[in-house]
Design a protein around this motif. Structure first.
Motif, PDB file in Angstrom:
ATOM      1  N   ARG A 199      15.000 -42.093 -45.483  1.00 31.02           N
ATOM      2  CA  ARG A 199      14.848 -40.647 -45.264  1.00 31.02           C
ATOM      3  C   ARG A 199      16.200 -39.945 -45.272  1.00 31.02           C
ATOM      4  O   ARG A 199      16.327 -38.814 -45.769  1.00 31.02           O
ATOM      5  CB  ARG A 199      14.122 -40.401 -43.938  1.00 31.02           C
ATOM      6  N   GLU A 200      17.214 -40.606 -44.696  1.00 32.90           N
ATOM      7  CA  GLU A 200      18.551 -40.015 -44.689  1.00 32.90           C
ATOM      8  C   GLU A 200      19.072 -39.846 -46.113  1.00 32.90           C
ATOM      9  O   GLU A 200      19.606 -38.794 -46.477  1.00 32.90           O
ATOM     10  CB  GLU A 200      19.508 -40.894 -43.894  1.00 32.90           C
ATOM     11  N   ARG A 201      18.886 -40.884 -46.935  1.00 32.01           N
ATOM     12  CA  ARG A 201      19.322 -40.788 -48.316  1.00 32.01           C
ATOM     13  C   ARG A 201      18.574 -39.678 -49.057  1.00 32.01           C
ATOM     14  O   ARG A 201      19.161 -38.904 -49.813  1.00 32.01           O
ATOM     15  CB  ARG A 201      19.097 -42.127 -49.020  1.00 32.01           C
ATOM     16  N   ARG A 262      29.225 -44.754 -45.383  1.00 32.78           N
ATOM     17  CA  ARG A 262      28.129 -45.704 -45.535  1.00 32.78           C
ATOM     18  C   ARG A 262      28.632 -47.033 -46.089  1.00 32.78           C
ATOM     19  O   ARG A 262      28.133 -48.096 -45.757  1.00 32.78           O
ATOM     20  CB  ARG A 262      27.048 -45.120 -46.441  1.00 32.78           C
TER      21      ARG A 262
END
Length: 423
Positions: A199-201, A262
């Protein structure tokens, strides 16, 4: 942990051996002496039963069988010399007496060394049993410590891999309810973290796309205003256009900073070694399905990746090939112009045409699987600055594009190894 469990158990066993072994050895020592004395009294009673209370001579043949080997019998009668049957027993013998008539006493004796020899033998047997018990306790403690420590170590390693980005579930359990519960929680957390990462990506991608689109539209409008005949309007438009360009640069810097954060754990890795380790891990699963795995990775391919992420991504692709593919699975790598290419292929029917655009979407699956593996694999590859694509649908080929390690990365990675080498 294992050492602590082992030390605690051995300490308990040692204390138990001391508390029980010492008193048991002392009790055994005294018990042997009591048995010897009871035997002498029993023999005296047998002799007394055969003796005549009158002043008759001792019938040696009838009573000398009652005298123990190496011992002697003394008949003491009032006003008469002592009558002795048996050999000399030396100083300080074990002796018991029994009155059998007024003024008459029977004395049975045996050498002290005979009783001492038996006491030592029996006590040594008892001590040997205590030592054997301690040894058995040590074996049980070692097995118990291993049985408890290995699952704990496994759970700790699972938690460490989870923190490093390895979100693969571990199906095996340890047979210990509490540790199995921890493993279940870790697997649930792995799924939740994988979902969060995806979801973050997706959010970062959507936000960056929308901002870039709006900034591009804004810059186009400002370009038109910059050509306005009014000098004041043209000046303001150029100033606003400059601010929009700066905002675009800031957005690029923020996205790059997020990508670098990341990939903070990324390091130069030899793909031949890394992919070989992954292949050895998954080869038994393929063999259980009657299939084989071929690895084709040349030497000298150094990629800048996070080890746990690339292992997890490749593992997800191999698991997908096991679940939905058929035939031999091929894991290969090669160098491209600007990156390194890793391919996972099999001889299966591939991905249906209608699912090709959505094959990496979460929840999309051909069979009854969860549809998480491919989405997670793409998120992990992208987290290291790479790219995962379905380059061929039938038979399927999944291609990973990885950033190649730069020369300064290789030198920096080799420097700590050289400095740590003993001279």
């Amino acid at each position: 942990m294992r050492r602590r469990i082992l030390q605690s158990t051995l300490l308990v066993v040692a204390i138990t051996a001391l508390v029980l072994g010492g008193p048991l050895a002392i009790t055994t020592w005294r018990l042997v002496e009591d048995l010897h004395r009871a035997d002498l009294l029993s023999r005296l009673e047998q002799v007394a039963a055969r003796l005549d209370t009158a002043d008759a001579a001792i019938d040696r043949e009838s009573i000398e069988l009652a005298v123990p080997t190496g011992g002697r019998l003394v008949l003491q009668r009032a006003g008469q010399p002592d009558q002795v049957i048996g050999a000399e027993v030396g100083d300080d013998p074990v002796s018991e007496s029994l009155p059998f008539a007024p003024g008459d006493v029977l004395v049975m004796q045996e050498p002290l060394r005979s009783m001492r020899t038996e006491q030592i033998q029996v006590t040594l047997v008892v001590l040997l049993l205590v030592v054997l018990s301690v040894g058995t306790g040590a074996v049980v403690a070692t097995v118990t410590a291993r049985r408890l420590a290995e699952p704990l170590r496994g759970v700790a390693d699972r938690a460490a891999r989870l923190g490093a980005g390895d979100f693969r579930a571990v199906p095996g359990r340890h047979g210990i309810p509490e540790l199995d519960r921890v493993s279940d929680v870790l697997d649930t957390s792995a799924v939740a973290l994988a979902d969060l990462l995806q979801r973050e990506r997706a959010l970062v991608g959507d936000v960056s796309h929308q901002l870039r689109s709006r900034l591009t539209a804004l810059q186009l409008r400002l370009d038109e205003l910059a050509a306005h005949p009014d000098p004041t309007a043209r000046s303001e438009a150029l100033a606003a256009l400059e601010q929009a360009e700066r905002l675009a640069e800031v957005l690029d810097e923020l996205l790059e900073a997020a990508r670098v954060a990341r990939a903070a754990g990324a390091e130069p890795r030899d793909l031949r070694e890394t992919l070989g380790a992954v292949a050895e891990e998954w080869r038994p699963n393929l063999k259980a399905k009657g299939r084989s795995l071929k690895v084709r990775v040349p030497e000298g391919l150094l990629a800048r990746v996070t080890p746990t992420r690339i292992r997890e991504a490749i593992g997800a692709l191999l698991d997908n090939a096991i679940q939905h593919g058929s035939g031999t699975v091929t894991l290969s790598a090669r160098a491209a112009e600007t990156s390194l290419v890793v391919e996972v292929a099999d001889a299966g029917a591939g991905v249906p045409e209608e699912l090709v655009p959505h094959v990496f979407d979460r929840g999309v699956s051909v069979g009854s699987s969860t549809g998480i593996g491919l989405a997670l694999a793409r998120a992990l590859v992208e987290a290291d600055g790479g790219r995962l694509e379905l380059s061929r649908a039938r038979p399927p080929i999944f291609t990973i594009f990885l950033p190649a390690a730069r020369a300064d990365d290789v030198v920096a990675a080799a420097a700590p190894r050289r400095s740590s080498t003993p001279r």
